[in-house]
Design a protein around this motif. Structure first.
Motif, short mmCIF file in Angstrom:
data_model
loop_
_atom_site.label_atom_id
_atom_site.label_comp_id
_atom_site.label_asym_id
_atom_site.label_seq_id
_atom_site.Cartn_x
_atom_site.Cartn_y
_atom_site.Cartn_z
N LYS A 1 23.20 2.97 27.75
CA LYS A 1 23.14 3.84 26.57
C LYS A 1 24.54 4.08 26.02
CE LYS A 1 21.53 8.05 24.49
NZ LYS A 1 21.10 9.44 24.56
N ASP B 1 25.79 4.46 33.52
CA ASP B 1 25.24 3.12 33.29
C ASP B 1 26.22 2.05 33.75
OD1 ASP B 1 23.64 4.15 30.18
OD2 ASP B 1 23.13 4.49 32.29
N MET C 1 19.08 0.38 23.34
CA MET C 1 18.40 0.74 22.10
C MET C 1 19.39 1.60 21.33
SD MET C 1 15.03 3.02 21.26
CE MET C 1 15.90 4.54 20.89
N SER D 1 14.40 8.85 18.00
CA SER D 1 13.47 8.75 19.14
C SER D 1 13.76 9.80 20.19
CB SER D 1 13.62 7.38 19.81
OG SER D 1 13.17 6.35 18.96
N ASP D 2 12.68 10.40 20.73
CA ASP D 2 12.87 11.26 21.90
C ASP D 2 12.79 10.36 23.13
OD1 ASP D 2 9.50 12.69 22.36
OD2 ASP D 2 10.24 10.63 22.38
N SER E 1 22.02 10.57 30.86
CA SER E 1 23.05 10.21 29.87
C SER E 1 24.01 11.38 29.71
CB SER E 1 22.40 9.90 28.52
OG SER E 1 21.91 11.10 27.95
N THR F 1 18.71 14.35 29.51
CA THR F 1 17.40 14.87 29.96
C THR F 1 17.01 14.30 31.32
OG1 THR F 1 16.24 13.05 28.92
CG2 THR F 1 16.57 15.03 27.57
N GLN G 1 15.13 11.87 31.84
CA GLN G 1 13.69 11.59 31.75
C GLN G 1 13.38 10.11 31.57
OE1 GLN G 1 12.32 13.94 28.42
NE2 GLN G 1 12.81 15.90 29.39
N VAL G 2 14.33 9.33 30.98
CA VAL G 2 13.99 7.98 30.53
C VAL G 2 13.60 7.04 31.67
CG1 VAL G 2 14.96 5.89 29.47
CG2 VAL G 2 15.24 8.11 28.35
C1 FAD Z 1 21.50 17.47 23.11
C2 FAD Z 1 20.24 16.62 23.13
C3 FAD Z 1 19.09 17.14 23.68
C4 FAD Z 1 17.93 16.33 23.72
N1 FAD Z 1 16.81 16.86 24.27
C5 FAD Z 1 15.69 16.08 24.35
C6 FAD Z 1 14.51 16.56 24.98
O1 FAD Z 1 14.46 17.70 25.47
N2 FAD Z 1 13.43 15.76 25.04
C7 FAD Z 1 13.45 14.50 24.53
O2 FAD Z 1 12.46 13.79 24.64
N3 FAD Z 1 14.56 14.00 23.92
C8 FAD Z 1 15.66 14.77 23.83
N4 FAD Z 1 16.79 14.28 23.23
C9 FAD Z 1 16.75 12.93 22.66
C10 FAD Z 1 17.13 11.96 23.76
O3 FAD Z 1 18.46 12.16 24.06
C11 FAD Z 1 16.95 10.55 23.28
O4 FAD Z 1 15.63 10.28 23.26
C12 FAD Z 1 17.65 9.51 24.13
O5 FAD Z 1 17.52 8.25 23.56
C13 FAD Z 1 17.15 9.37 25.54
O6 FAD Z 1 17.29 10.53 26.27
P1 FAD Z 1 18.52 10.90 27.19
O7 FAD Z 1 19.80 10.60 26.55
O8 FAD Z 1 18.30 12.29 27.59
O9 FAD Z 1 18.31 9.90 28.39
P2 FAD Z 1 18.36 10.12 30.06
O10 FAD Z 1 16.97 10.20 30.55
O11 FAD Z 1 19.29 11.25 30.33
O12 FAD Z 1 19.04 8.71 30.35
C14 FAD Z 1 18.81 8.13 31.60
C15 FAD Z 1 19.15 6.66 31.50
O13 FAD Z 1 18.22 6.00 30.63
C16 FAD Z 1 18.86 4.91 29.97
N5 FAD Z 1 18.82 5.15 28.51
C17 FAD Z 1 18.60 6.31 27.84
N6 FAD Z 1 18.64 6.10 26.48
C18 FAD Z 1 18.90 4.77 26.33
C19 FAD Z 1 19.08 3.92 25.19
N7 FAD Z 1 18.99 4.40 23.95
N8 FAD Z 1 19.37 2.59 25.41
C20 FAD Z 1 19.45 2.11 26.67
N9 FAD Z 1 19.31 2.84 27.80
C21 FAD Z 1 19.02 4.16 27.62
C22 FAD Z 1 20.32 4.91 30.44
O14 FAD Z 1 20.45 4.04 31.55
C23 FAD Z 1 20.52 6.36 30.90
O15 FAD Z 1 21.51 6.49 31.89
C24 FAD Z 1 17.95 15.03 23.18
C25 FAD Z 1 19.13 14.52 22.62
C26 FAD Z 1 20.26 15.31 22.61
C27 FAD Z 1 21.51 14.72 22.09
#
Ligand code: FAD
Length: 268
Positions: free
Chosen positions: A11, A44, A67, A98-99, A126, A131, A133-134
Motif C-alpha cells: 500500500k 509492507d 490498488m 474504497s473502504d 497500514s 484499520t 482489516q484488509v
Molecule cells: C484515517 C482513515 C480511517 C479509515 N477508517 C476506515 C474504516 O473504519 N473502515 C474502512 O472500511 N475503511 C476505512 N478507511 C479507508 C481504508 O483506509 C481504505 O479502505 C484502505 O484502502 C484500506 O484500509 P487500511 O489502510 O486501513 O488497510 P489495513 O487493513 O490497515 O492494511 C493492511 C494491509 O493490507 C494491504 N493493503 C491495504 N490497502 C491496500 C492497497 N490499497 N493496495 C495494496 N495493499 C493494500 C497492505 O499490505 C497493508 O499493510 C480509513 C482511511 C483513513 C485514511
C-alpha cells in the motif's frame, strides 16, 4: 515445498514528512492525497522481505500488487528494485474512496487473476488508515485461511507453512495449509535496502496496470458507492489547550494544583 508463487500487497501511504498536506474532501469525507508523495507502507516492506527470503530458500516468484492511483507506479518500481519479480498496479477511478471491504475485494480479484497463488503476504496494518482489516477480508474473499501478527514464517515440505504469531506476552505457532493469507509485524525481519543493481534491474521487470475491466471484480463492492463504510463526519479536533505555568517549591505548586482542582469542582 519448492517453487512457491507469492503475492505481496503493497500500500502506498503519504510520506510521513508530508502528512500536513493531507486534506479531507468535505463531500466524500475521504482523504485528499493527490500530489502528495507516497512511500511503501513500512510493514509492507517487511512482508516483501519475508517473501524474498522464502523465494531464496524455496525458489518461486514474488509479485507485488497495489490498488492505488497511477503515481503509485514509482512505489512498485521500488518493490521491483528490492527484488520482486513482477508488479501489478490496480488503478481505476472506479476504485476511488474504497473502504477496506472494497479494497480487499479488488486485491482478491487480482490474486485470482494471477492464477494459483500459494501465499499472499501483507502488512498487519497500514500507516494511514491503520484499520488492520484488509488481510483478513482478503482471506475471506479468496476462501483461504488467514493469520495476522506473524513474526516468523517457515515453509514446510508437505504443503504447509509454520506461522509464529506475536502476542502480548508469548508467541503462538500455527501450522497452516497453503494457499493462505498472512499479515506480518515489524519484528519478523529487517527489510533489505534497494541496491543500484536492483534499481537498474527493476527498469526491465514487468509492471502491468489493471483497471476494473481487467479484473473479476464484484460491481456491488466497487469504490465509494460500493463501500458499506460511510464516514459520518471527519473534522480536525480542537487541540488548543489553556496552559498555565506554576512556580514555587514542590509543596507550593502542589497546594496551588489542589486549590485549582477544588475550584474546578473536584471534591478533594
Ligand atoms: C484515517 C482513515 C480511517 C479509515 N477508517 C476506515 C474504516 O473504519 N473502515 C474502512 O472500511 N475503511 C476505512 N478507511 C479507508 C481504508 O483506509 C481504505 O479502505 C484502505 O484502502 C484500506 O484500509 P487500511 O489502510 O486501513 O488497510 P489495513 O487493513 O490497515 O492494511 C493492511 C494491509 O493490507 C494491504 N493493503 C491495504 N490497502 C491496500 C492497497 N490499497 N493496495 C495494496 N495493499 C493494500 C497492505 O499490505 C497493508 O499493510 C480509513 C482511511 C483513513 C485514511
Amino acid at each position: 515445498m519448492s517453487g512457491l508463487k507469492i503475492a505481496v500487497c503493497i500500500k502506498p501511504v503519504p510520506s510521513p514528512d508530508q502528512y500536513h498536506r493531507v486534506g479531507i474532501d468535505p463531500r466524500t469525507k475521504t482523504l485528499v492525497r493527490e500530489g502528495i508523495p507516497t512511500v511503501i507502507n513500512p510493514l509492507d516492506k517487511n512482508a516483501l522481505e519475508a517473501a524474498l527470503q522464502i523465494r531464496e530458500k524455496c525458489g518461486g516468484t514474488v509479485a507485488a500488487i497495489s490498488m492505488a492511483p497511477p503515481a503509485a507506479e514509482e512505489n512498485l518500481r521500488e518493490a521491483l528494485a528490492m527484488g520482486a519479480d513482477e508488479a501489478y498496479l490496480l488503478s481505476d477511478r472506479a476504485f476511488a474512496g474504497s473502504d477496506t471491504l472494497a479494497t480487499s475485494m479488488v486485491l482478491a480479484a487480482a490474486v485470482k487473476k494471477l492464477g494459483p497463488v500459494d501465499l499472499v503476504l501483507t502488512g498487519n496494518e497500514s500507516a494511514d488508515g491503520g484499520t488492520a482489516q484488509v488481510s483478513a477480508q482478503l482471506g475471506e474473499w479468496l476462501g483461504y485461511p488467514h493469520l495476522m501478527h506473524a513474526c516468523g514464517l517457515e515453509v514446510m515440505e508437505d504443503g504447509f507453512i509454520r506461522v509464529d504469531t506475536a502476542r502480548e506476552d508469548c508467541r503462538v505457532a500455527y501450522r497452516v495449509k497453503l494457499p493462505a493469507v498472512v499479515s506480518v509485524v515489524r519484528t519478523i525481519n529487517k527489510p533489505r535496502f534497494t541496491s543500484l543493481m536492483g534499481v537498474i534491474a527493476a527498469g526491465k521487470k514487468p509492471l502491468s496496470v489493471w483497471t476494473s475491466g481487467d479484473l473479476p471484480v464484484d460491481e456491488n463492492f466497487l469504490g465509494l458507492e460500493g463501500s458499506p463504510t460511510k464516514a459520518g463526519d471527519i473534522y480536525q479536533p480542537d487541540l488548543s489547550r489553556r496552559c498555565e505555568l506554576l512556580e514555587g517549591s514542590a509543596g507550593e505548586i502542589a497546594g496551588a494544583v489542589l486549590q485549582k482542582l477544588r475550584a474546578a469542582g473536584l471534591q478533594l
